[in-house]
Design a protein around this motif. Structure first.
Motif, PDB file in Angstrom:
ATOM      1  N   ALA A 260       0.831  -1.207   0.000  1.00 10.11           N
ATOM      2  CA  ALA A 260       0.000   0.000   0.000  1.00 10.11           C
ATOM      3  C   ALA A 260       0.861   1.251   0.000  1.00 10.11           C
ATOM      4  CB  ALA A 260      -0.925  -0.014   1.216  1.00 10.11           C
ATOM      5  N   GLN A 261       1.939   1.241   0.786  1.00 12.71           N
ATOM      6  CA  GLN A 261       2.837   2.395   0.823  1.00 12.71           C
ATOM      7  C   GLN A 261       3.442   2.647  -0.558  1.00 12.71           C
ATOM      8  OE1 GLN A 261       3.985   4.412   3.793  1.00 12.71           O
ATOM      9  NE2 GLN A 261       4.420   5.603   1.953  1.00 12.71           N
ATOM     10  N   VAL A 262       3.885   1.583  -1.207  1.00 15.87           N
ATOM     11  CA  VAL A 262       4.495   1.723  -2.538  1.00 15.87           C
ATOM     12  C   VAL A 262       3.463   2.196  -3.560  1.00 15.87           C
ATOM     13  CG1 VAL A 262       5.595   0.460  -4.416  1.00 15.87           C
ATOM     14  CG2 VAL A 262       6.279   0.015  -2.057  1.00 15.87           C
ATOM     15  N   ALA A 263       2.261   1.594  -3.540  1.00 15.47           N
ATOM     16  CA  ALA A 263       1.243   1.946  -4.529  1.00 15.47           C
ATOM     17  C   ALA A 263       0.792   3.394  -4.371  1.00 15.47           C
ATOM     18  CB  ALA A 263       0.044   1.002  -4.399  1.00 15.47           C
ATOM     19  N   LEU A 264       0.564   3.824  -3.141  1.00 18.25           N
ATOM     20  CA  LEU A 264       0.115   5.200  -2.915  1.00 18.25           C
ATOM     21  C   LEU A 264       1.200   6.197  -3.293  1.00 18.25           C
ATOM     22  CD1 LEU A 264      -1.725   4.684   0.503  1.00 18.25           C
ATOM     23  CD2 LEU A 264      -2.791   5.162  -1.710  1.00 18.25           C
ATOM     24  N   THR A 265       2.439   5.889  -2.945  1.00 20.75           N
ATOM     25  CA  THR A 265       3.530   6.794  -3.293  1.00 20.75           C
ATOM     26  C   THR A 265       3.697   6.884  -4.806  1.00 20.75           C
ATOM     27  OG1 THR A 265       4.664   6.235  -1.223  1.00 20.75           O
ATOM     28  CG2 THR A 265       5.990   7.265  -2.963  1.00 20.75           C
ATOM     29  N   ALA A 266       3.589   5.740  -5.491  1.00 18.15           N
ATOM     30  CA  ALA A 266       3.712   5.746  -6.950  1.00 18.15           C
ATOM     31  C   ALA A 266       2.597   6.560  -7.601  1.00 18.15           C
ATOM     32  CB  ALA A 266       3.701   4.314  -7.482  1.00 18.15           C
ATOM     33  N   ALA A 267       1.410   6.571  -6.978  1.00 15.85           N
ATOM     34  CA  ALA A 267       0.288   7.351  -7.503  1.00 15.85           C
ATOM     35  C   ALA A 267       0.324   8.799  -7.033  1.00 15.85           C
ATOM     36  CB  ALA A 267      -1.035   6.709  -7.072  1.00 15.85           C
ATOM     37  N   GLU A 268       1.433   9.195  -6.360  1.00 19.67           N
ATOM     38  CA  GLU A 268       1.626  10.552  -5.871  1.00 19.67           C
ATOM     39  C   GLU A 268       0.548  10.938  -4.864  1.00 19.67           C
ATOM     40  OE1 GLU A 268       2.009  13.072  -9.293  1.00 19.67           O
ATOM     41  OE2 GLU A 268       4.033  12.340  -9.715  1.00 19.67           O
ATOM     42  N   VAL A 269       0.194   9.985  -4.015  1.00 22.00           N
ATOM     43  CA  VAL A 269      -0.720  10.218  -2.902  1.00 22.00           C
ATOM     44  C   VAL A 269       0.105  10.213  -1.616  1.00 22.00           C
ATOM     45  CG1 VAL A 269      -2.722   9.351  -1.625  1.00 22.00           C
ATOM     46  CG2 VAL A 269      -2.623   9.104  -4.111  1.00 22.00           C
ATOM     47  N   ILE A 270      -0.028  11.256  -0.821  1.00 24.44           N
ATOM     48  CA  ILE A 270       0.683  11.326   0.457  1.00 24.44           C
ATOM     49  C   ILE A 270       0.105  10.265   1.378  1.00 24.44           C
ATOM     50  CG2 ILE A 270       1.250  12.782   2.429  1.00 24.44           C
ATOM     51  CD1 ILE A 270       0.961  15.195   0.597  1.00 24.44           C
ATOM     52  N   ALA A 271       0.936   9.317   1.794  1.00 21.45           N
ATOM     53  CA  ALA A 271       0.448   8.130   2.505  1.00 21.45           C
ATOM     54  C   ALA A 271       0.917   8.130   3.948  1.00 21.45           C
ATOM     55  CB  ALA A 271       0.931   6.863   1.805  1.00 21.45           C
ATOM     56  N   GLU A 272       0.017   7.713   4.845  1.00 23.29           N
ATOM     57  CA  GLU A 272       0.341   7.454   6.242  1.00 23.29           C
ATOM     58  C   GLU A 272      -0.010   5.992   6.505  1.00 23.29           C
ATOM     59  OE1 GLU A 272      -1.648  10.187   8.792  1.00 23.29           O
ATOM     60  OE2 GLU A 272      -1.225  11.922   7.507  1.00 23.29           O
ATOM     61  N   VAL A 273       1.004   5.147   6.538  1.00 23.58           N
ATOM     62  CA  VAL A 273       0.795   3.702   6.641  1.00 23.58           C
ATOM     63  C   VAL A 273       1.628   3.175   7.798  1.00 23.58           C
ATOM     64  CG1 VAL A 273       0.962   1.487   5.446  1.00 23.58           C
ATOM     65  CG2 VAL A 273       0.424   3.560   4.154  1.00 23.58           C
ATOM     66  N   PRO A 274       1.025   2.401   8.717  1.00 23.14           N
ATOM     67  CA  PRO A 274       1.813   1.821   9.808  1.00 23.14           C
ATOM     68  C   PRO A 274       2.818   0.826   9.272  1.00 23.14           C
ATOM     69  CG  PRO A 274      -0.407   0.914   9.796  1.00 23.14           C
ATOM     70  CD  PRO A 274      -0.403   2.039   8.810  1.00 23.14           C
ATOM     71  N   ALA A 275       3.966   0.754   9.935  1.00 22.73           N
ATOM     72  CA  ALA A 275       5.051  -0.099   9.438  1.00 22.73           C
ATOM     73  C   ALA A 275       4.885  -1.547   9.880  1.00 22.73           C
ATOM     74  CB  ALA A 275       6.398   0.454   9.900  1.00 22.73           C
TER      75      ALA A 275
END
Length: 386
Positions: A260-275
């Protein structure tokens, strides 16, 4: 959300090409002084023609060098060659035609900063500023003194941007390499597991088949027992393979969070994802259902919502029905078409219900929120506790 032009990548379509072209041509404002000097009419025809040709060559080489650096770059030899052409034209034009042409050194510094290696740019940019100042002493020292700071600032700024672009490209290559290594490792693991699962069983089936073949003419009863053993071994092997495939197909929440972190970042969406998710005591089937919910939610954010921000939260709660694990995916987008729940959300609801969970999804004041809850205890325990 409109797709922004990515840093460190060549233009993928006409829109991105126009954006990058506009960004480059905006800096051609410093050409206004040379153009005014040419059209002012104060020079001879020969000087005007020579100045126009020199300016055209300078701008053409500059644009070719900077534009090409955004995509597949020239070889180092070509870069130094074109940079050498600019390094000759800028001083010659400024020396022969006057202070109105000192602005060409701004483009020279930009070209040095954008195309040269960082170490070479560190001495090339100050050198261009020094040369410009020395020429300005002959033509207009005051203007030259003001342009020195501008040449240094813009040149080193472009050197920083160039280094950022190169670092971004290297990071993308490293990410692709890591993904390839992970895929190779997964294939190796699959090969090892299949060998461990089927190697012994298939060897045993082969031996018993050969034994049954030798027994068949004279000892049909013993051959029948061997065939029965073959059937039993093959059934067990089939069960093992099915169990292994089920494990491969079951998504893991930790992997889905990373994805999810990779997909959101690739779509240029600022992501807050727990590690690191806390999954102590959570059954595999429950974790799998929650992982499917996260995958579907992130897919909807990337494809349909047009969001610029997305927050993923994973929390434990105590309820009247017992402890639950709650996944929340919230974004600031539109939430899709708004024509009711789609097949994805309907399928998620069914998955969660099988493990005793619930799903709530809908628009909020500023965006869309999906909340999936699953019990942290096995379904049978939850049922008995109720």
């Amino acid at each position: 959300m409109p797709r922004r032009t990515p840093v460190g990548q060549p233009p993928a379509n006409l829109r991105e090409l126009l954006i990058k072209g506009l960004w480059i041509t905006v800096w051609l404002v410093f050409l206004s002084s040379p153009v005014e000097d040419l059209v002012g009419g104060g020079r001879s025809t020969a000087a005007t023609v020579a100045g126009s040709c020199g300016l055209a060559v300078f701008v053409g080489v500059y644009l070719a060098l900077v534009f090409r650096t955004m995509g597949r770059p020239f070889s180092r030899r070509v870069v130094f060659g074109l940079g050498g052409v600019l390094s000759v034209l800028a001083p010659v034009l400024a020396w022969t035609l006057g202070s109105a042409w000192l602005g060409l050194f701004v483009y020279l510094a930009v070209a040095f900063g954008a195309t040269l290696p960082l170490r070479a740019a560190y001495w090339a940019i100050p050198a261009s500023a020094v040369v410009m100042y020395l020429i300005g002493l002959r033509t207009d020292e005051k203007e030259a003194r003001g342009l020195v700071v501008l040449v240094l600032l813009i040149g080193f700024a472009m050197a920083g941007v160039g280094q950022l672009v190169r670092t971004t490209i290297e990071l993308r290559k490293a990410r692709a390499t890591v993904a390839q290594l992970a895929a190779n490792e997964e294939r190796l693991r699959l090969a090892r597991d299949l060998h461990d699962l089927l190697g012994h069983s298939l060897s045993l089936i082969t031996l018993k088949s050969e034994l049954a073949g030798r027994m068949l003419p004279g000892h049909p009863e013993q051959a029948a027992r061997q065939v029965a053993d073959i059937e039993q071994v093959s059934r067990q092997a089939l069960a093992d393979v099915r169990e292994a495939v089920t494990g491969y197909r079951r998504p893991r929440l930790a992997a889905e969070l990373a994805g999810a972190q990779v997909a959101l970042t690739a779509a240029e969406v600022i992501a807050e994802v727990p590690a690191e998710p806390d999954l102590a005591g959570v059954p595999e089937e429950t974790e799998s259902a929650l992982a499917w919910a996260l995958r579907e939610a992130v897919t909807n954010v990337v494809r349909h919502s047009g969001a610029s921000r997305c927050a993923v939260r994973l929390l434990r709660h105590e309820t009247l029905d017992g402890p639950v694990l709650e996944l929340t995916v919230e974004d600031n987008g539109s939430g899709g078409s708004g024509k009711g729940p789609g097949n994805g959300l309907t399928g998620l609801t069914e998955r969660l219900q099988k493990v005793g969970g619930t799903l709530r999804a809908g628009r909020i004041k500023r965006g869309f929120r999906l909340v999936a809850r699953v019990p942290t205890a096995p379904l049978t325990d939850v049922g008995s506790g109720a």
